[in-house]
Scaffold this active site. Structure first.
Site, mmCIF file in Angstrom:
data_model
loop_
_atom_site.group_PDB
_atom_site.id
_atom_site.type_symbol
_atom_site.label_atom_id
_atom_site.label_comp_id
_atom_site.label_asym_id
_atom_site.label_seq_id
_atom_site.Cartn_x
_atom_site.Cartn_y
_atom_site.Cartn_z
ATOM 1 N N HIS A 150 34.797 38.222 27.441
ATOM 2 C CA HIS A 150 34.861 37.028 28.293
ATOM 3 C C HIS A 150 33.479 36.787 28.893
ATOM 4 C CE1 HIS A 150 35.859 34.396 31.636
ATOM 5 N NE2 HIS A 150 36.975 34.108 30.988
ATOM 6 N N GLU A 180 34.931 29.248 24.912
ATOM 7 C CA GLU A 180 34.949 28.890 26.319
ATOM 8 C C GLU A 180 33.556 28.490 26.777
ATOM 9 O OE1 GLU A 180 38.401 30.786 28.468
ATOM 10 O OE2 GLU A 180 36.844 32.289 28.418
HETATM 11 P P1 PGA Z 1 39.732 28.233 33.934
HETATM 12 O O1 PGA Z 1 39.345 29.695 33.412
HETATM 13 O O2 PGA Z 1 40.912 27.790 33.115
HETATM 14 O O3 PGA Z 1 40.046 28.457 35.367
HETATM 15 O O4 PGA Z 1 38.526 27.367 33.711
HETATM 16 C C1 PGA Z 1 39.220 29.958 32.051
HETATM 17 C C2 PGA Z 1 38.916 31.411 31.885
HETATM 18 O O5 PGA Z 1 39.054 32.193 32.830
HETATM 19 O O6 PGA Z 1 38.519 31.825 30.818
#
Ligand code: PGA
Length: 239
Positions: free
Chosen positions: A84, A156
């Site tokens: 992540h 992401e």
């Molecule tokens: P969020 O977080 O949906 O709050 O933007 C995404 C994540 O933690 O990967």
């Protein structure tokens, strides 16, 4: 780093009781201390699985404070989120480390959810494909086809995580198609087509349907909106 055991259990109970029958696969990425209790709530519930948010890349030993894959298996955890952006940024996790975690998780029969994504500076410079491409090449290109089949990818964009700013469905689709093309080049069309590529970054009920309608967006990795049962359920309904 959200919710204690009591809150996590309450959220999981609300999800189990509120979820309409669905073919979607729902994976709850609970904090380590809540995994067992959340696992008990979802045991027997159709299509709901348990994920950890990280793990260590060694079997066991003198790594104080770390959590092993064996520990995760002992609470029936089936998935592990790896790489992540917050792990990469705040805990200096490199492509190489994430690769070894991915291999170790696979070797032990769990399913990795491999995260990648670019920051705002990179996006503004138009270099997102270069950066995401190298994250994927460095960590995943030496996997065997059999390993790759078990890996879920989450794209992401860091500028969209927890900020309320979402990548437009077109931006998400463009990057997801690029990621799938990389997987196709390295592993062939069947594996590329079978790979789930999730979008993460301010997914909420109001934007989920449009994001998920894109051809290469197979699901979401949801942070903030997953902390409330209503919005989590709304996102599940969107998929
Ligand atoms: P969020 O977080 O949906 O709050 O933007 C995404 C994540 O933690 O990967």
């Amino acid at each position: 780093m959200n919710t204690n055991i009591e809150e996590g259990v309450a959220l999981a109970k609300a999800l189990v009781s509120g979820m309409k029958p669905t073919d979607a696969i729902v994976i709850l990425g609970a904090p380590f201390v809540s995994l067992q209790a959340v696992g008990q709530v979802i045991s027997g519930a159709k299509n709901i699985h348990l994920a950890a948010q990280n793990c260590h890349q060694k079997a066991s030993g003198a790594y104080t404070g770390e959590i092993s894959v064996a520990m995760l298996k002992s609470v029936d955890c089936e998935y592990v989120i790896l790489g992540h952006s917050e792990r990469r940024e705040y805990f200096n996790e490199s492509d190489e480390l994430i690769k070894s975690k991915t291999e170790w998780v696979l070797e032990n029969g769990l399913n990795p959810i491999f995260c990648c994504g670019e920051n705002l500076t990179v996006r503004e410079a138009g270099e997102q494909e270069k950066v995401v491409g190298s994250q994927i090449k460095n960590a995943l290109f030496e996997m065997t086809a059999e390993q790759m089949e078990k890996i879920i990818i989450a794209y992401e964009p860091i500028w969209a995580i927890g900020t309320g700013v979402t990548a437009s469905p077109e931006q998400a689709q463009e990057m997801h198609a690029f990621i799938r093309s990389l997987i196709k080049t390295q592993f062939g069309e069947a594996i590329a087509d079978g790979t789930s590529i999730l979008y993460g970054g301010s997914v909420k009920p109001a934007n989920a349907t449009e994001l998920f309608s894109k051809a290469d967006v197979d699901g979401g990795l949801v942070g903030g909106a997953a902390l409330k049962a209503d919005s989590f359920l709304g996102i599940i309904e969107a998929i």
